[in-house]
Design a protein around this motif. Structure first.
Motif, PDB file in Angstrom:
ATOM      1  N   SER A  62       0.820  -1.212   0.000  1.00 60.97           N
ATOM      2  CA  SER A  62       0.000   0.000   0.000  1.00 60.97           C
ATOM      3  C   SER A  62       0.854   1.262   0.000  1.00 60.97           C
ATOM      4  CB  SER A  62      -0.924   0.013   1.211  1.00 60.97           C
ATOM      5  OG  SER A  62      -1.844  -1.043   1.137  1.00 60.97           O
ATOM      6  N   VAL A  63       1.885   1.285   0.822  1.00 60.30           N
ATOM      7  CA  VAL A  63       2.748   2.475   0.904  1.00 60.30           C
ATOM      8  C   VAL A  63       3.499   2.686  -0.408  1.00 60.30           C
ATOM      9  CG1 VAL A  63       4.756   3.464   2.071  1.00 60.30           C
ATOM     10  CG2 VAL A  63       2.957   2.387   3.410  1.00 60.30           C
ATOM     11  N   SER A  64       3.975   1.594  -1.019  1.00 59.48           N
ATOM     12  CA  SER A  64       4.710   1.740  -2.280  1.00 59.48           C
ATOM     13  C   SER A  64       3.787   2.193  -3.405  1.00 59.48           C
ATOM     14  CB  SER A  64       5.414   0.434  -2.644  1.00 59.48           C
ATOM     15  OG  SER A  64       4.493  -0.579  -2.957  1.00 59.48           O
ATOM     16  N   LEU A  65       2.556   1.695  -3.419  1.00 60.85           N
ATOM     17  CA  LEU A  65       1.601   2.141  -4.437  1.00 60.85           C
ATOM     18  C   LEU A  65       1.247   3.610  -4.231  1.00 60.85           C
ATOM     19  CD1 LEU A  65      -0.048   1.303  -6.877  1.00 60.85           C
ATOM     20  CD2 LEU A  65      -1.873   0.627  -5.316  1.00 60.85           C
ATOM     21  N   PHE A  66       1.123   4.025  -2.977  1.00 59.28           N
ATOM     22  CA  PHE A  66       0.886   5.445  -2.688  1.00 59.28           C
ATOM     23  C   PHE A  66       2.013   6.313  -3.255  1.00 59.28           C
ATOM     24  CE2 PHE A  66       1.790   9.143  -0.049  1.00 59.28           C
ATOM     25  CZ  PHE A  66       0.608   9.843  -0.165  1.00 59.28           C
ATOM     26  N   ALA A  67       3.265   5.872  -3.072  1.00 60.73           N
ATOM     27  CA  ALA A  67       4.408   6.638  -3.578  1.00 60.73           C
ATOM     28  C   ALA A  67       4.350   6.764  -5.093  1.00 60.73           C
ATOM     29  CB  ALA A  67       5.721   5.980  -3.152  1.00 60.73           C
ATOM     30  N   LEU A  68       3.987   5.686  -5.761  1.00 58.05           N
ATOM     31  CA  LEU A  68       3.898   5.705  -7.220  1.00 58.05           C
ATOM     32  C   LEU A  68       2.823   6.676  -7.701  1.00 58.05           C
ATOM     33  CD1 LEU A  68       4.854   4.395  -9.897  1.00 58.05           C
ATOM     34  CD2 LEU A  68       3.037   2.709  -9.564  1.00 58.05           C
ATOM     35  N   VAL A  69       1.643   6.570  -7.126  1.00 57.57           N
ATOM     36  CA  VAL A  69       0.530   7.428  -7.536  1.00 57.57           C
ATOM     37  C   VAL A  69       0.791   8.884  -7.152  1.00 57.57           C
ATOM     38  CG1 VAL A  69      -1.937   7.868  -7.183  1.00 57.57           C
ATOM     39  CG2 VAL A  69      -1.112   5.537  -7.497  1.00 57.57           C
ATOM     40  N   TRP A  70       1.398   9.105  -5.996  1.00 58.92           N
ATOM     41  CA  TRP A  70       1.716  10.464  -5.546  1.00 58.92           C
ATOM     42  C   TRP A  70       2.699  11.131  -6.515  1.00 58.92           C
ATOM     43  CZ3 TRP A  70      -0.577  13.639  -2.378  1.00 58.92           C
ATOM     44  CH2 TRP A  70       0.096  14.731  -1.851  1.00 58.92           C
ATOM     45  N   GLY A  71       3.659  10.363  -7.004  1.00 60.69           N
ATOM     46  CA  GLY A  71       4.608  10.899  -7.974  1.00 60.69           C
ATOM     47  C   GLY A  71       3.924  11.305  -9.270  1.00 60.69           C
ATOM     48  N   PHE A  72       3.001  10.479  -9.743  1.00 58.21           N
ATOM     49  CA  PHE A  72       2.287  10.825 -10.973  1.00 58.21           C
ATOM     50  C   PHE A  72       1.331  11.994 -10.767  1.00 58.21           C
ATOM     51  CE2 PHE A  72       3.843   6.757 -12.524  1.00 58.21           C
ATOM     52  CZ  PHE A  72       4.221   7.129 -13.812  1.00 58.21           C
ATOM     53  N   LEU A  73       0.768  12.111  -9.571  1.00 56.63           N
ATOM     54  CA  LEU A  73      -0.065  13.284  -9.272  1.00 56.63           C
ATOM     55  C   LEU A  73       0.784  14.551  -9.320  1.00 56.63           C
ATOM     56  CD1 LEU A  73      -2.764  14.534  -8.354  1.00 56.63           C
ATOM     57  CD2 LEU A  73      -2.000  14.157  -6.004  1.00 56.63           C
ATOM     58  N   GLY A  74       1.990  14.478  -8.758  1.00 57.88           N
ATOM     59  CA  GLY A  74       2.901  15.624  -8.820  1.00 57.88           C
ATOM     60  C   GLY A  74       3.228  16.013 -10.255  1.00 57.88           C
ATOM     61  N   MET A  75       3.425  15.016 -11.103  1.00 55.51           N
ATOM     62  CA  MET A  75       3.718  15.301 -12.509  1.00 55.51           C
ATOM     63  C   MET A  75       2.520  15.977 -13.179  1.00 55.51           C
ATOM     64  SD  MET A  75       4.647  12.749 -15.664  1.00 55.51           S
ATOM     65  CE  MET A  75       2.983  12.177 -15.921  1.00 55.51           C
TER      66      MET A  75
END
Length: 118
Positions: A50-63
């Motif tokens: 869950s935490v790793s998926l959050f990091a992935l999605v958070w990065g794409f949201l930032g982009m």
């Protein structure tokens, strides 16, 4: 010469990059904890996922938010150069790249934990 990693963390958007850095640290700590504790109920594995998926999605949201802001700035300006556009795109790609790195580190840790079980 600038301190390269710190410069990249600030260039990619401090809110997004430092949050992903924190999630990377959390993932590493959780992997070590699950490895040492030998967690049988898989609660730790689910949390790492869950935490790793959050990091992935958070990065794409930032982009996405960065690109929206960049395209807004381009649309109101009378002219821009290719160098400015390329620099902006490079900056926009930093947070998803770091999110993907965090996701991969966590997934490699999960693979190691699964292999340890068997």
């Amino acid at each position: 010469m600038k301190l390269l990693p710190m410069n990249l963390l600030n260039d990619g958007g401090p809110l997004f990059m430092y949050t992903i850095l924190i999630t990377l640290i959390i993932c590493i700590v959780l992997i070590i904890k699950v490895f040492i504790k030998n967690d049988k109920n898989e609660k730790g594995l689910k949390l790492i996922k869950s935490v790793s998926l959050f990091a992935l999605v958070w990065g794409f949201l930032g982009m996405m938010l960065g690109l929206i802001g960049a395209f807004d700035a381009i649309s109101i300006s009378s002219g821009f150069s290719n160098q400015i556009l390329a620099g902006g795109l490079k900056i926009a790609l930093l947070s998803p790249a770091f999110g993907m790195l965090t996701f991969l580190v966590a997934r490699i840790g999960i693979i190691g934990l699964i292999l340890k079980e068997k």
